[in-house]
Design a protein around this motif. Structure first.
Motif, PDB file in Angstrom:
ATOM      1  N   SER A   8       0.873  -1.173  -0.101  1.00  0.00           N
ATOM      2  CA  SER A   8      -0.129  -0.007  -0.010  1.00  0.00           C
ATOM      3  C   SER A   8       0.822   1.199  -0.052  1.00  0.00           C
ATOM      4  CB  SER A   8      -1.102  -0.123   1.272  1.00  0.00           C
ATOM      5  OG  SER A   8      -0.314   0.026   2.376  1.00  0.00           O
ATOM      6  N   GLU A   9       1.881   1.275   0.654  1.00  0.00           N
ATOM      7  CA  GLU A   9       2.642   2.532   0.507  1.00  0.00           C
ATOM      8  C   GLU A   9       3.542   2.737  -0.656  1.00  0.00           C
ATOM      9  OE1 GLU A   9       5.779   1.652   3.691  1.00  0.00           O
ATOM     10  OE2 GLU A   9       4.864   2.637   5.297  1.00  0.00           O
ATOM     11  N   TYR A  10       3.930   1.643  -1.395  1.00  0.00           N
ATOM     12  CA  TYR A  10       4.190   2.150  -2.765  1.00  0.00           C
ATOM     13  C   TYR A  10       3.246   2.629  -3.690  1.00  0.00           C
ATOM     14  CZ  TYR A  10       5.725   1.350  -7.650  1.00  0.00           C
ATOM     15  OH  TYR A  10       6.078   1.573  -9.008  1.00  0.00           O
ATOM     16  N   LEU A  11       1.959   1.773  -3.357  1.00  0.00           N
ATOM     17  CA  LEU A  11       0.831   2.393  -4.269  1.00  0.00           C
ATOM     18  C   LEU A  11       0.476   3.674  -4.071  1.00  0.00           C
ATOM     19  CD1 LEU A  11      -1.606  -0.667  -4.021  1.00  0.00           C
ATOM     20  CD2 LEU A  11      -0.123  -0.013  -5.771  1.00  0.00           C
ATOM     21  N   GLN A  12       0.715   4.279  -2.364  1.00  0.00           N
ATOM     22  CA  GLN A  12       0.567   5.592  -2.457  1.00  0.00           C
ATOM     23  C   GLN A  12       1.520   6.659  -3.033  1.00  0.00           C
ATOM     24  OE1 GLN A  12      -0.299   6.804   1.785  1.00  0.00           O
ATOM     25  NE2 GLN A  12      -0.355   4.525   2.179  1.00  0.00           N
ATOM     26  N   PHE A  13       2.819   6.363  -3.191  1.00  0.00           N
ATOM     27  CA  PHE A  13       3.681   6.940  -3.890  1.00  0.00           C
ATOM     28  C   PHE A  13       3.396   6.732  -5.366  1.00  0.00           C
ATOM     29  CE2 PHE A  13       7.486   7.004  -6.757  1.00  0.00           C
ATOM     30  CZ  PHE A  13       7.990   7.992  -6.436  1.00  0.00           C
ATOM     31  N   ARG A  14       3.182   5.881  -5.867  1.00  0.00           N
ATOM     32  CA  ARG A  14       2.673   5.770  -7.317  1.00  0.00           C
ATOM     33  C   ARG A  14       1.716   6.948  -7.765  1.00  0.00           C
ATOM     34  NH1 ARG A  14       1.050   0.130  -9.611  1.00  0.00           N
ATOM     35  NH2 ARG A  14      -1.169   0.885  -9.216  1.00  0.00           N
ATOM     36  N   ALA A  15       0.645   6.580  -6.672  1.00  0.00           N
ATOM     37  CA  ALA A  15      -0.607   7.706  -7.001  1.00  0.00           C
ATOM     38  C   ALA A  15      -0.141   9.076  -6.829  1.00  0.00           C
ATOM     39  CB  ALA A  15      -1.717   7.330  -5.942  1.00  0.00           C
ATOM     40  N   GLU A  16       0.815   9.225  -5.935  1.00  0.00           N
ATOM     41  CA  GLU A  16       1.295  10.952  -5.745  1.00  0.00           C
ATOM     42  C   GLU A  16       1.915  11.169  -6.899  1.00  0.00           C
ATOM     43  OE1 GLU A  16       1.760  14.500  -3.852  1.00  0.00           O
ATOM     44  OE2 GLU A  16       0.557  12.749  -3.554  1.00  0.00           O
ATOM     45  N   PHE A  17       2.696  10.358  -7.471  1.00  0.00           N
ATOM     46  CA  PHE A  17       3.755  10.691  -8.696  1.00  0.00           C
ATOM     47  C   PHE A  17       2.740  11.186  -9.760  1.00  0.00           C
ATOM     48  CE2 PHE A  17       6.030  10.160 -12.750  1.00  0.00           C
ATOM     49  CZ  PHE A  17       7.369  10.376 -12.183  1.00  0.00           C
ATOM     50  N   ILE A  18       1.510  10.144  -9.999  1.00  0.00           N
ATOM     51  CA  ILE A  18       0.818  10.609 -11.128  1.00  0.00           C
ATOM     52  C   ILE A  18      -0.166  11.959 -11.036  1.00  0.00           C
ATOM     53  CG2 ILE A  18      -1.265   9.671 -12.540  1.00  0.00           C
ATOM     54  CD1 ILE A  18       0.003   6.882 -11.939  1.00  0.00           C
ATOM     55  N   ARG A  19      -0.295  12.258  -9.373  1.00  0.00           N
ATOM     56  CA  ARG A  19      -1.131  13.346  -9.480  1.00  0.00           C
ATOM     57  C   ARG A  19      -0.423  14.467  -9.686  1.00  0.00           C
ATOM     58  NH1 ARG A  19      -1.705  17.043  -5.696  1.00  0.00           N
ATOM     59  NH2 ARG A  19       0.104  16.418  -4.471  1.00  0.00           N
ATOM     60  N   ARG A  20       0.833  14.506  -9.195  1.00  0.00           N
ATOM     61  CA  ARG A  20       1.735  15.731  -9.463  1.00  0.00           C
ATOM     62  C   ARG A  20       2.365  15.999 -10.897  1.00  0.00           C
ATOM     63  NH1 ARG A  20       6.336  16.450  -4.753  1.00  0.00           N
ATOM     64  NH2 ARG A  20       5.059  15.893  -2.754  1.00  0.00           N
ATOM     65  N   LEU A  21       2.437  14.680 -11.721  1.00  0.00           N
ATOM     66  CA  LEU A  21       2.852  14.618 -13.145  1.00  0.00           C
ATOM     67  C   LEU A  21       1.815  14.013 -14.059  1.00  0.00           C
ATOM     68  CD1 LEU A  21       6.469  13.984 -11.888  1.00  0.00           C
ATOM     69  CD2 LEU A  21       5.880  16.085 -13.146  1.00  0.00           C
ATOM     70  N   PRO A  22       0.607  14.283 -14.092  1.00  0.00           N
ATOM     71  CA  PRO A  22      -0.419  13.907 -14.757  1.00  0.00           C
ATOM     72  C   PRO A  22       0.203  13.605 -16.131  1.00  0.00           C
ATOM     73  CG  PRO A  22      -1.085  15.929 -14.432  1.00  0.00           C
ATOM     74  CD  PRO A  22       0.220  15.682 -13.542  1.00  0.00           C
ATOM     75  N   GLN A  23      -0.367  12.407 -16.966  1.00  0.00           N
ATOM     76  CA  GLN A  23       0.119  12.176 -18.194  1.00  0.00           C
ATOM     77  C   GLN A  23      -0.986  12.729 -19.271  1.00  0.00           C
ATOM     78  OE1 GLN A  23       0.334   7.874 -19.107  1.00  0.00           O
ATOM     79  NE2 GLN A  23      -0.786   7.614 -17.152  1.00  0.00           N
ATOM     80  N   GLU A  24      -0.649  13.147 -20.486  1.00  0.00           N
ATOM     81  CA  GLU A  24      -1.518  13.538 -21.336  1.00  0.00           C
ATOM     82  C   GLU A  24      -2.656  12.469 -22.027  1.00  0.00           C
ATOM     83  OE1 GLU A  24      -1.475  15.881 -25.598  1.00  0.00           O
ATOM     84  OE2 GLU A  24       0.208  15.405 -24.733  1.00  0.00           O
ATOM     85  N   LYS A  25      -2.078  11.063 -22.022  1.00  0.00           N
ATOM     86  CA  LYS A  25      -2.913  10.376 -22.572  1.00  0.00           C
ATOM     87  C   LYS A  25      -2.283   8.738 -21.809  1.00  0.00           C
ATOM     88  CE  LYS A  25       0.407   9.299 -26.302  1.00  0.00           C
ATOM     89  NZ  LYS A  25       0.353   9.052 -27.968  1.00  0.00           N
ATOM     90  N   VAL A  26      -3.186   7.786 -21.704  1.00  0.00           N
ATOM     91  CA  VAL A  26      -2.919   6.577 -21.252  1.00  0.00           C
ATOM     92  C   VAL A  26      -1.636   5.769 -21.717  1.00  0.00           C
ATOM     93  CG1 VAL A  26      -3.820   4.510 -20.439  1.00  0.00           C
ATOM     94  CG2 VAL A  26      -5.321   6.697 -20.386  1.00  0.00           C
ATOM     95  N   LEU A  27      -0.690   5.289 -20.750  1.00  0.00           N
ATOM     96  CA  LEU A  27       0.228   4.609 -21.498  1.00  0.00           C
ATOM     97  C   LEU A  27      -0.027   3.209 -22.072  1.00  0.00           C
ATOM     98  CD1 LEU A  27       2.717   4.717 -18.335  1.00  0.00           C
ATOM     99  CD2 LEU A  27       3.146   5.539 -20.532  1.00  0.00           C
ATOM    100  N   ARG A  28       0.666   2.909 -22.870  1.00  0.00           N
ATOM    101  CA  ARG A  28       0.271   1.728 -23.801  1.00  0.00           C
ATOM    102  C   ARG A  28       0.385   0.708 -22.758  1.00  0.00           C
ATOM    103  NH1 ARG A  28       4.210   4.077 -27.318  1.00  0.00           N
ATOM    104  NH2 ARG A  28       6.100   2.630 -26.523  1.00  0.00           N
ATOM    105  N   ARG A  29      -0.310  -0.349 -22.919  1.00  0.00           N
ATOM    106  CA  ARG A  29      -0.506  -1.646 -21.993  1.00  0.00           C
ATOM    107  C   ARG A  29       0.729  -2.120 -21.856  1.00  0.00           C
ATOM    108  NH1 ARG A  29      -5.201  -5.722 -23.265  1.00  0.00           N
ATOM    109  NH2 ARG A  29      -6.251  -3.737 -22.913  1.00  0.00           N
TER     110      ARG A  29
END
Length: 291
Positions: free
Chosen positions: A245-266
């Motif tokens: 869960s801690e790593y998932l929180q970091f991942r969510a924070e990274f995407i929140r601060r640096l949102p991508q324009e389009k979804v990454l390829r699978r």
């Protein structure tokens, strides 16, 4: 009994040259020699048949018409045989000084005898006084891009310096090195930022500009600094190194601060999520080595 004769083997050159702050010794000697049409290194050599009463710095002070203390203050490690980096500061290396700063302090700047100064290739990217890009990939004066139309890039440099004051060189050196590598990698995997395209358009650059073009690095510099702020924080770096869960929180924070324009390829998603953790581990290892 008469005193021993003091031999003065050096005389002042007709055109004195003031050193630029943090200028490299080779840059200063070349400018001094070019202005006086002499080879200064040869002029400063000791005579083979007569010993001088002055050391190397005294001889340079006489020839250049500059006080010894001014030369020592302006030129780091003067008279010492340094390599491409300053001992104890591997982030500092010779690079072109801001052309406007050079013109203001020396009267002009020239492509024939450019001024190179010691600066941090990790942390000194923007001349805040003149809003010029002087950092990554700049090899010539004409590559020092005007950032007047990109205030977010200038603000990113200010934030970069605040992070450096807060966390110090050991942490920020590692963060810049590995966050820059992270962005260079993720951009090739389809992680696109709308601000990157806006900045490239403002500079008149193609979205597929080459790696050696400074504008490519300018376009993502604010994002590099944002990522650095995340990884430099002990709290978030600990989360990035954890699992569950801690790593998932970091991942969510990274995407929140640096949102991508389009979804990454699978196929890129597993690589991207793994890379976020690998970057934290690389930074932690680099900090531990220098601690």
């Amino acid at each position: 009994m008469s005193k021993p004769t003091r031999y003065w083997l050096i005389k002042p050159l007709p055109r004195p040259v003031v050193p630029f702050p943090q200028e490299t010794e080779q840059s200063y000697l070349k400018r001094l020699g070019d202005k006086n049409k002499v080879l200064v290194q040869r002029l400063l050599n000791q005579s083979h048949w007569l010993n001088s009463q002055q050391d190397y710095i005294d001889r340079l002070a006489i020839a250049s018409g500059q006080p010894r203390v001014s030369l020592l203050h302006a030129i780091p490690l003067l008279g010492q045989q340094t390599g491409p980096f300053i001992p104890g500061r591997p982030d500092r290396s010779p690079a072109l000084a801001c052309r406007h700063c050079v013109a203001r302090r020396t009267g002009n700047y020239t492509l024939v005898s450019p001024v190179t100064a010691w600066k941090s290739h990790f942390h000194d990217h923007v001349c805040l006084r003149h809003r010029l890009w002087i950092g990554k990939a700049v090899a010539y004066y004409h590559q020092q891009t005007d950032l007047s139309g990109l205030p977010d890039v200038v603000d990113a440099q200010r934030r970069h310096y605040r992070l450096l004051r807060r966390y110090g060189h050991t942490v920020l050196d590692a963060c810049y090195e590995h966050c820059s590598a992270l962005w260079a990698a993720v951009l090739t995997r389809g992680y696109r930022l709308s601000d990157r395209h806006r900045r490239l358009e403002a500079m008149g650059a193609d979205p597929h500009t080459q790696i050696w073009d400074p504008r490519r690095h300018i376009a993502v510099y604010p994002e590099v600094v944002e990522a650095m702020s995340l990884y430099a924080s002990p709290h978030w770096r600990r989360f990035a190194l954890a699992e569950g869960s801690e790593y998932l929180q970091f991942r969510a924070e990274f995407i929140r601060r640096l949102p991508q324009e389009k979804v990454l390829r699978r196929t890129s998603k597993p690589w991207f999520f793994k890379e976020l953790g690998e970057t934290a581990r690389d930074i932690e290892a680099a900090v531990s080595r220098r601690a």
